[in-house]
Design an enzyme around this catalytic site. Structure first.
Site, PDB file in Angstrom:
ATOM      1  N   TYR A  63       0.853  -1.186   0.000  1.00  0.00           N
ATOM      2  CA  TYR A  63       0.000   0.000   0.000  1.00  0.00           C
ATOM      3  C   TYR A  63       0.895   1.244   0.000  1.00  0.00           C
ATOM      4  O   TYR A  63       1.511   1.575   0.998  1.00  0.00           O
ATOM      5  CB  TYR A  63      -0.918   0.027   1.210  1.00  0.00           C
ATOM      6  CG  TYR A  63      -1.915  -1.111   1.292  1.00  0.00           C
ATOM      7  CD1 TYR A  63      -2.209  -1.895   0.183  1.00  0.00           C
ATOM      8  CD2 TYR A  63      -2.565  -1.406   2.491  1.00  0.00           C
ATOM      9  CE1 TYR A  63      -3.126  -2.932   0.271  1.00  0.00           C
ATOM     10  CE2 TYR A  63      -3.490  -2.429   2.574  1.00  0.00           C
ATOM     11  CZ  TYR A  63      -3.756  -3.202   1.468  1.00  0.00           C
ATOM     12  OH  TYR A  63      -4.660  -4.230   1.553  1.00  0.00           O
ATOM     13  N   PRO A 213     -17.063  -3.811   1.772  1.00  0.00           N
ATOM     14  CA  PRO A 213     -18.441  -4.060   2.231  1.00  0.00           C
ATOM     15  C   PRO A 213     -19.517  -3.516   1.302  1.00  0.00           C
ATOM     16  O   PRO A 213     -20.657  -3.979   1.352  1.00  0.00           O
ATOM     17  CB  PRO A 213     -18.494  -3.376   3.606  1.00  0.00           C
ATOM     18  CG  PRO A 213     -17.323  -2.458   3.633  1.00  0.00           C
ATOM     19  CD  PRO A 213     -16.276  -3.064   2.757  1.00  0.00           C
ATOM     20  N   LEU A 214     -19.151  -2.549   0.446  1.00  0.00           N
ATOM     21  CA  LEU A 214     -20.125  -2.021  -0.525  1.00  0.00           C
ATOM     22  C   LEU A 214     -19.629  -2.220  -1.956  1.00  0.00           C
ATOM     23  O   LEU A 214     -20.097  -1.552  -2.884  1.00  0.00           O
ATOM     24  CB  LEU A 214     -20.391  -0.540  -0.275  1.00  0.00           C
ATOM     25  CG  LEU A 214     -21.186  -0.195   0.984  1.00  0.00           C
ATOM     26  CD1 LEU A 214     -21.357   1.313   1.110  1.00  0.00           C
ATOM     27  CD2 LEU A 214     -22.545  -0.881   0.985  1.00  0.00           C
ATOM     28  N   PHE A 217     -21.803  -3.664  -6.076  1.00  0.00           N
ATOM     29  CA  PHE A 217     -23.269  -3.637  -6.089  1.00  0.00           C
ATOM     30  C   PHE A 217     -23.772  -3.132  -7.443  1.00  0.00           C
ATOM     31  O   PHE A 217     -23.231  -2.174  -7.993  1.00  0.00           O
ATOM     32  CB  PHE A 217     -23.802  -2.710  -4.996  1.00  0.00           C
ATOM     33  CG  PHE A 217     -23.859  -3.305  -3.624  1.00  0.00           C
ATOM     34  CD1 PHE A 217     -25.069  -3.429  -2.958  1.00  0.00           C
ATOM     35  CD2 PHE A 217     -22.706  -3.731  -2.976  1.00  0.00           C
ATOM     36  CE1 PHE A 217     -25.137  -3.968  -1.676  1.00  0.00           C
ATOM     37  CE2 PHE A 217     -22.755  -4.270  -1.706  1.00  0.00           C
ATOM     38  CZ  PHE A 217     -23.972  -4.391  -1.047  1.00  0.00           C
ATOM     39  N   PRO A 219     -26.804  -1.194  -9.626  1.00  0.00           N
ATOM     40  CA  PRO A 219     -27.705  -0.098  -9.226  1.00  0.00           C
ATOM     41  C   PRO A 219     -28.949  -0.597  -8.491  1.00  0.00           C
ATOM     42  O   PRO A 219     -29.393   0.020  -7.512  1.00  0.00           O
ATOM     43  CB  PRO A 219     -28.059   0.559 -10.560  1.00  0.00           C
ATOM     44  CG  PRO A 219     -26.860   0.299 -11.433  1.00  0.00           C
ATOM     45  CD  PRO A 219     -26.399  -1.081 -11.042  1.00  0.00           C
ATOM     46  N   LEU A 220     -29.493  -1.724  -8.926  1.00  0.00           N
ATOM     47  CA  LEU A 220     -30.684  -2.274  -8.275  1.00  0.00           C
ATOM     48  C   LEU A 220     -30.366  -2.702  -6.848  1.00  0.00           C
ATOM     49  O   LEU A 220     -31.147  -2.449  -5.916  1.00  0.00           O
ATOM     50  CB  LEU A 220     -31.219  -3.455  -9.084  1.00  0.00           C
ATOM     51  CG  LEU A 220     -32.524  -4.097  -8.574  1.00  0.00           C
ATOM     52  CD1 LEU A 220     -33.662  -3.082  -8.568  1.00  0.00           C
ATOM     53  CD2 LEU A 220     -32.904  -5.309  -9.428  1.00  0.00           C
TER      54      LEU A 220
END
Length: 289
Positions: A63, A213-214, A217, A219-220
């Site tokens: 990193y 965690p997100l 995804f 759009p729906l």
């Protein structure tokens, strides 16, 4: 060890850590390359995390490269006895910001020593072997690479081992060589491919550490999560983190942020209590495309 952080604690081998941890990747510059725009702000986030009682920080010498490890050392060294730092080896960085694999024995030995040096440690608490590539897990044997880390463990440079970006077959192969204390993979409300693996690991007392965690995804799916969050007067990130903590007791969180405000929001949000009805609605998200 007791904690007021959401989720309580978990034991990685002989190391007790808070289930709510902190991922340091976002402390580097754009694309996880170079220094942060706000160095003092990055140091403040690390000190705030430990100040809240977080005892599990996830990092990697890749990193920056080296940037996040150097920030961790500057902010927190000498480290509190309760703090445990997990790092990753198995990939390096190229000039385009890519993550080319680097899993030859000599690569891994160099990376372990680089992490020791940049973190200011004599022993690494936990080293995860990063497998696959930027597209995700890829099939193939990990025997040579994992065996190299086992040798470094036997030499006293590593306490515990884990695998990251791994297939279920690679997890089993690693376990056949030497014990692992965690698996670190992409997993969230929209990506439930590791459901069975999580349950098996929980039964074996092995941690599962989801990242993004997100991430990924549609759009729906994002709309469905936002609807639940709005009903609960919360945020999608809060619901996503709370769901992960309630999904299984062996799940450890490492959400990253470069903002003290967002760190506090994540801690508060992960403590959100989800009802059986909320959980049932959230369980439908993975099937929506």
């Amino acid at each position: 060890m007791s904690t007021s952080l959401p989720g309580g604690t978990w034991t990685l081998g002989d190391l007790t850590v808070t289930r709510f941890g902190y991922g340091a990747m976002q402390l580097a510059g754009p694309g996880v390359m170079g220094p942060p725009a706000d160095r003092e702000g990055a140091l403040a986030v690390l000190r705030e995390a430990v100040g809240h009682g977080i005892t599990h920080i996830d990092t990697s010498d890749a990193y920056g490269p080296r940037i996040t490890n150097e920030l961790i050392r500057e902010a927190l060294h000498p480290y509190p006895e309760s703090l445990h730092i997990a790092t990753k080896v198995g990939a390096t960085r190229d000039e385009q910001g890519g993550w080319p694999p680097a899993r030859r024995p000599e690569d891994l030995r160099r990376q372990v020593h680089d992490n020791l040096k940049s973190l200011g440690l004599h022993v690494l608490d936990l080293v995860n072997l990063r497998l696959g590539d930027a597209e995700g897990p890829q099939p193939g044997s990990l025997a040579e690479a994992y065996g190299t880390l086992v040798e470094l463990q036997q030499e006293g440079l590593i306490r515990h081992l884990g695998v990251s970006n791994a297939t279920e077959e690679q997890v089993a192969e690693a376990q056949g060589i030497a014990p692992i204390v965690c698996v670190q993979n992409l997993y969230n409300l929209a990506h439930r491919h590791d459901d069975k693996l999580i349950d098996r690991l929980a039964a074996e007392g092995i941690a599962y550490v989801p990242f993004f965690p997100l991430g990924g995804f549609t759009p729906l799916q994002s709309s469905a999560l936002s609807a639940v969050a709005a009903r609960l007067e919360s945020t999608p990130m809060s619901v996503a983190l709370a769901w992960l903590l309630q999904r299984s007791p062996n799940i450890l969180l490492i959400p990253g942020t470069s903002s003290v405000t967002h760190l506090r929001e994540n801690i508060t949000g992960a403590a959100l209590s989800l009802s059986p009805e909320d959980l049932a609605e959230l369980d439908t998200i993975a099937g929506q495309r």
